[in-house]
Write an enzyme that holds these catalytic residues in place. Structure first.
Site, PDB file in Angstrom:
ATOM      1  N   ARG A  57       0.805  -1.222   0.000  1.00 47.84           N
ATOM      2  CA  ARG A  57       0.000   0.000   0.000  1.00 47.84           C
ATOM      3  C   ARG A  57       0.845   1.282   0.000  1.00 47.84           C
ATOM      4  O   ARG A  57       0.573   2.209  -0.759  1.00 47.84           O
ATOM      5  CB  ARG A  57      -0.952   0.019   1.212  1.00 47.84           C
ATOM      6  N   THR A  58       1.845   1.336   0.874  1.00 53.21           N
ATOM      7  CA  THR A  58       2.604   2.588   0.991  1.00 53.21           C
ATOM      8  C   THR A  58       3.331   2.876  -0.319  1.00 53.21           C
ATOM      9  O   THR A  58       3.269   3.982  -0.858  1.00 53.21           O
ATOM     10  CB  THR A  58       3.603   2.509   2.163  1.00 53.21           C
ATOM     11  N   LYS A  87      25.748  -5.390  -0.838  1.00 52.03           N
ATOM     12  CA  LYS A  87      27.227  -5.315  -0.812  1.00 52.03           C
ATOM     13  C   LYS A  87      27.726  -4.424   0.312  1.00 52.03           C
ATOM     14  O   LYS A  87      28.902  -4.095   0.372  1.00 52.03           O
ATOM     15  CB  LYS A  87      27.744  -4.760  -2.147  1.00 52.03           C
ATOM     16  N   ARG A 109      11.601   3.655   2.911  1.00 53.46           N
ATOM     17  CA  ARG A 109      11.278   2.675   3.959  1.00 53.46           C
ATOM     18  C   ARG A 109      12.539   1.880   4.232  1.00 53.46           C
ATOM     19  O   ARG A 109      13.086   1.252   3.329  1.00 53.46           O
ATOM     20  CB  ARG A 109      10.138   1.762   3.503  1.00 53.46           C
ATOM     21  N   HIS A 139       5.808   5.602  11.257  1.00 47.82           N
ATOM     22  CA  HIS A 139       5.276   5.537   9.893  1.00 47.82           C
ATOM     23  C   HIS A 139       4.290   6.714   9.782  1.00 47.82           C
ATOM     24  O   HIS A 139       3.079   6.529   9.783  1.00 47.82           O
ATOM     25  CB  HIS A 139       4.575   4.188   9.707  1.00 47.82           C
TER      26      HIS A 139
HETATM   27  C1  NCD Z   1       2.254  -1.230   7.982  1.00 47.92           C
HETATM   28  C2  NCD Z   1       3.759  -1.048   8.068  1.00 47.92           C
HETATM   29  O1  NCD Z   1       4.472  -1.302   7.124  1.00 47.92           O
HETATM   30  O2  NCD Z   1       4.153  -0.599   9.134  1.00 47.92           O
HETATM   31  N1  NCD Z   1       1.792  -1.409   6.696  1.00 47.92           N
HETATM   32  C3  NCD Z   1       1.444  -0.300   5.969  1.00 47.92           C
HETATM   33  O3  NCD Z   1       2.282   0.494   5.613  1.00 47.92           O
HETATM   34  N2  NCD Z   1       0.148  -0.117   5.717  1.00 47.92           N
HETATM   35  C4  NCD Z   1       1.689  -2.175   8.958  1.00 47.92           C
HETATM   36  C5  NCD Z   1       2.312  -3.517   9.147  1.00 47.92           C
HETATM   37  O4  NCD Z   1       3.235  -3.905   8.448  1.00 47.92           O
HETATM   38  O5  NCD Z   1       1.833  -4.202  10.044  1.00 47.92           O
END
Ligand code: NCD
Length: 328
Positions: A57-58, A87, A109, A139
């Site tokens: 999703r993100t 590496k 991320r 997040h």
């Molecule tokens: C979450 C995350 O990556 O922190 N997912 C997201 O971005 N919607 C939640 C999760 O991984 O549990």
């Protein structure tokens, strides 16, 4: 829009004040109703998505949001497996590299807390860095879309709201960012429901105490008894990726959440006006029989993420442009 503290980067949800949220939500609504009006916002801009941890999703919504605004988007997924990170390259050098290719925005991320903030230092003020999840840290854009979902439902955040948050509260970065963001609103109270081993982080508990916010920690599985107290029930999955990589330890870790499952019976016991949210991905902690319940909002929440992330990029670009104009 009031400039962000520590602008232009988005690293933690505490940066956002209620005025930022109002502005973001208004823009998100405007983009949702007429996306074509915003298609020039990022024309000529290059946006890099650098992801070392899994995402659907993100990554997907940021990519679609940036494209919707006209940006050219470069996506690097699976970086922990397929990039020079394997590496031994650092995130900082990865950022330096993509800056050489003219990237202006970085949506990152990474797997350790604080790593995205370090990347922002390297990127400097001309290259906004957005934290799309830093290990078990924060997040912030998930919290923005979560609070947008709550705002759409209840029309205001300046009202009493009881928010139950259930699951792996220690390791879920989405709930860390959510609580920091909601703590800006004094009417919000919390039930933190988790096994004793995965309680909410002490730093967040201290933050709530300092700000005189009401919360209760519940570490016994008695969700049915308290289900009618919530306006919002926010469910999260056990974050097994942060546990020892040993099958038996992982099984033990998962086992403790089996008594904290939200199913149709719990959903039905909630107030009629209450909503159920989940950042997804879901595992067993949210039964699929809840999907038909009128309180389920998690699929709307996913869609809200697209408009909200487009609004965030729009606001950052707008602020950058006005600051550049003032500097001239
Ligand atoms: C979450 C995350 O990556 O922190 N997912 C997201 O971005 N919607 C939640 C999760 O991984 O549990």
């Amino acid at each position: 829009m009031r400039p962000f503290k520590d602008f232009p980067h988005v690293l933690e949800s505490q940066q956002f004040e209620p005025e930022h949220l109002t502005s973001l939500f208004e823009v998100a609504e405007a983009i949702r109703s007429a996306p074509h009006r915003f298609q020039g916002v990022l024309v000529g801009r290059k946006v890099a998505l650098l992801f070392s941890q899994p995402s659907s999703r993100t990554r997907g919504s940021f990519q679609l949001a940036a494209e919707l605004l006209g940006a050219s988007v470069h996506v690097q997924e699976h970086m922990a497996a397929y990039s020079s990170v394997v590496k031994g390259e650092s995130l900082e050098d990865t950022i330096r590299t993509f800056m050489q290719y003219g990237m202006q925005y970085f949506i990152v991320r990474w797997d350790t807390e604080g790593s995205v903030a370090k990347a922002a230092e390297v990127a400097g003020l001309d290259h906004p860095v957005i934290n799309a999840g830093d290990g078990p840290g924060q997040h912030p854009t998930q919290a923005l879309l979560d609070v947008y979902t709550v705002w759409k439902e209840f029309k205001s955040l300046d009202r009493p709201l009881v928010v139950g948050i259930i699951g792996d509260l220690e390791n879920s970065r989405t709930v860390h960012s959510l609580v920091y963001l909601l703590s800006k609103f004094e009417g919000v109270g919390y039930f933190f429901i988790s096994p004793p081993e995965t309680r909410m982080k002490p730093g967040i508990i201290d933050h709530l105490k300092e700000h005189n916010r009401h919360f209760v920690e519940v570490t016994t599985p008695r969700l049915l008894d308290i289900a009618d107290a919530f306006d919002v029930l926010y469910v999260t999955r056990p974050q097994k990726e942060y546990q020892a990589n040993d099958p038996q330890a992982q099984q033990c870790f998962l086992e403790q959440f089996k008594q904290y499952i939200v199913d149709a019976e719990i959903a039905e016991a909630m107030k009629e006006t209450a909503i159920i949210m989940h950042p997804f991905p879901r595992n067993f902690e949210l039964a699929e029989d809840v999907d038909q319940n009128p309180r389920a909002r998690y699929f709307q929440q996913i869609q809200n993420g697209l408009w909200l992330r487009a609004a965030l990029l729009d606001r950052i670009e707008d602020t950058r442009m006005s600051e550049l104009a003032i500097a001239r």
